[in-house]
Enzyme design. Structure first.
Site, PDB file in Angstrom:
ATOM      1  CG  HIS A  36      12.608   2.336   4.835  1.00 22.04           C
ATOM      2  ND1 HIS A  36      12.492   2.189   3.475  1.00 22.04           N
ATOM      3  CD2 HIS A  36      11.662   3.237   5.200  1.00 22.04           C
ATOM      4  CE1 HIS A  36      11.529   2.973   3.034  1.00 22.04           C
ATOM      5  NE2 HIS A  36      11.008   3.613   4.050  1.00 22.04           N
ATOM      6  CD  GLU A  63       9.125   2.513   8.032  1.00 29.02           C
ATOM      7  OE1 GLU A  63       9.523   1.773   7.118  1.00 29.02           O
ATOM      8  OE2 GLU A  63       8.457   3.538   7.818  1.00 29.02           O
ATOM      9  CG  ASP A  65       5.394   1.973   5.899  1.00 28.21           C
ATOM     10  OD1 ASP A  65       5.795   2.787   6.749  1.00 28.21           O
ATOM     11  OD2 ASP A  65       5.961   1.787   4.808  1.00 28.21           O
ATOM     12  CG  HIS A  78       5.062   1.950   1.251  1.00 27.66           C
ATOM     13  ND1 HIS A  78       4.718   2.519   0.049  1.00 27.66           N
ATOM     14  CD2 HIS A  78       5.726   2.913   1.937  1.00 27.66           C
ATOM     15  CE1 HIS A  78       5.166   3.764   0.006  1.00 27.66           C
ATOM     16  NE2 HIS A  78       5.779   4.035   1.124  1.00 27.66           N
ATOM     17  CD  GLU A 173       4.713   6.318   7.146  1.00 33.28           C
ATOM     18  OE1 GLU A 173       5.768   5.730   6.836  1.00 33.28           O
ATOM     19  OE2 GLU A 173       4.156   7.164   6.425  1.00 33.28           O
TER      20      GLU A 173
HETATM   21  O1  G3P Z   1       8.605   6.470   7.206  1.00 34.30           O
HETATM   22  C1  G3P Z   1       9.796   7.022   6.744  1.00 34.30           C
HETATM   23  C2  G3P Z   1       9.760   6.788   5.321  1.00 34.30           C
HETATM   24  O2  G3P Z   1       9.504   5.431   5.240  1.00 34.30           O
HETATM   25  C3  G3P Z   1       8.676   7.549   4.655  1.00 34.30           C
HETATM   26  O3  G3P Z   1       8.548   7.090   3.424  1.00 34.30           O
HETATM   27  O4  G3P Z   1       7.077   6.197   1.762  1.00 34.30           O
HETATM   28  O5  G3P Z   1       8.895   4.776   2.634  1.00 34.30           O
HETATM   29  O6  G3P Z   1       6.904   5.251   4.029  1.00 34.30           O
HETATM   30  P1  G3P Z   1       7.812   5.743   2.974  1.00 34.30           P
HETATM   31 CA    CA Z   2       7.413   4.452   6.192  1.00 31.08          CA
END
Ligand code: G3P
Ligand code: CA
Length: 328
Positions: A36, A63, A65, A78, A173
């Site tokens: 993450h 991951e 963003d 993010h 994302e």
């Molecule tokens: O994308 C899964 C999780 O990361 C969603 O929360 O706010 O950390 O992007 P966030």
């Molecule tokens: Ca995310």
């Protein structure tokens, strides 16, 4: 306490499952470990260094963003605002860029005065350096690492996959797609163009907004993942699972949709019945997990049959997953 009882109930199922050689995931295979924002518990998030460390720690997937720069380049952050994860506030040349938020739909940031990514060209973004945004985490790597583009992140995953001799997937994302489209930056074309030719591992495209996922259906071989959350304790997902199953391959719930103060919910079984994989977020070694140690919490969710976990500490999740999968 109710949380602990619920956890024990799931753990009971877990003991039965542990005796079986089969994982309780939808595919029957082991759950994937999703880094993450990279190994963000250790290094400033969304940097190539944090992603490389995550892969070295055994993460299956990284991951990023995604947000857009002023000149329309997908970069990895993010938030639209930059003060939390970069040194922008200390940069005199950008002092006059500070302004209030202009996205009325960005409910968390209504009234926020900050520096916003859509006001900065890629060249300007590249002069910034990343900082650890979480209080209590190591700040010794602050101001060392660049903000990467999405393309640079994909190139890193591909190179590390070759180095490691195993697949490395990506899980981008789309952040604030409606807002970015309103200022002329639509995710669809640049996202698909960037992913063209990426073969280092599986690709998952996630969003909190359903429309972008519905538009992508049929235009990509990537798995589509609808992120969901609870409006209030005890409530179900903010988007019904049967609706999600019409356009997505998987669902990414906040952890409390699976196990909350009221006990273990029907969410995981209901999603699996609809053919949706389930990837809950976010597992963290250093933040309270309703009375449980991080390893204990991970074991409960993995044994319950989640298909993947988002974690800031990939090494911990890999260790727990592999221990559960070991015959001994
Ligand atoms: O994308 C899964 C999780 O990361 C969603 O929360 O706010 O950390 O992007 P966030
Ligand atoms: Ca995310």
């Amino acid at each position: 306490m109710r949380w602990m009882m619920a956890a024990l109930a799931l753990a009971g199922c877990a003991e039965m499952q542990k005796a079986s050689p089969q994982w309780a995931t939808l595919s029957g295979g082991p759950p994937i470990i999703i880094a993450h924002r990279g190994a963000s518990g250790y290094l400033p998030e969304h940097t190539l260094e944090a992603y490389a460390l995550a892969i070295d720690q055994g993460a299956d997937v990284i991951e990023p963003d995604l947000v857009f720069t002023k000149d329309g380049v997908l970069i990895v952050r993010h938030d639209r605002y930059l003060s939390g994860s970069t040194d922008v506030a200390d940069r005199a040349e950008f002092a006059d860029r500070k302004r209030s938020n202009n996205d009325p739909q960005d409910a968390e940031n209504v009234g926020r005065v900050d520096w916003w990514v859509e006001d900065f060209t890629l060249a300007e973004i590249k002069t910034l350096r990343a900082r650890q945004p979480f209080p209590g985490r190591l700040k010794e790597h602050d101001d060392r690492f660049e903000i990467p583009t999405f393309s640079e992140t994909l190139a890193l995953a591909a190179a590390k996959a070759v180095q490691a001799g195993r697949p490395v997937g990506v899980y981008p994302e789309t952040k604030h797609p409606t807002f970015f489209a309103s200022i002329g930056d639509d995710f669809e074309a640049p996202l698909l163009a960037a992913l063209e030719g990426f073969e280092a591992g599986p690709v998952f495209i996630q969003s909190f907004e359903p429309e972008i996922l519905k538009r992508l259906k049929g235009k990509t071989t990537a798995m589509l993942v609808q992120l969901v959350y609870q409006y209030e304790p005890g409530a179900g997902p903010n988007i019904p699972l049967d609706q999600i199953a019409a356009y997505a391959d998987a669902v990414g719930p906040s952890k409390n949709l699976i196990l909350d103060d009221g006990g273990a919910t029907e969410f995981l079984a209901a999603a699996h019945r609809l053919g949706l994989s389930v990837h809950p977020w976010t597992f963290r070694d250093d933040l309270p997990n309703l009375g449980m140690a991080a390893r204990e919490e991970l074991a409960i969710f993995i044994n319950a049959g989640v298909d993947g976990v988002f974690t800031d500490f990939p090494d911990t999740a890999v260790a727990v997953r592999d221990a559960l999968g070991s015959p001994n």
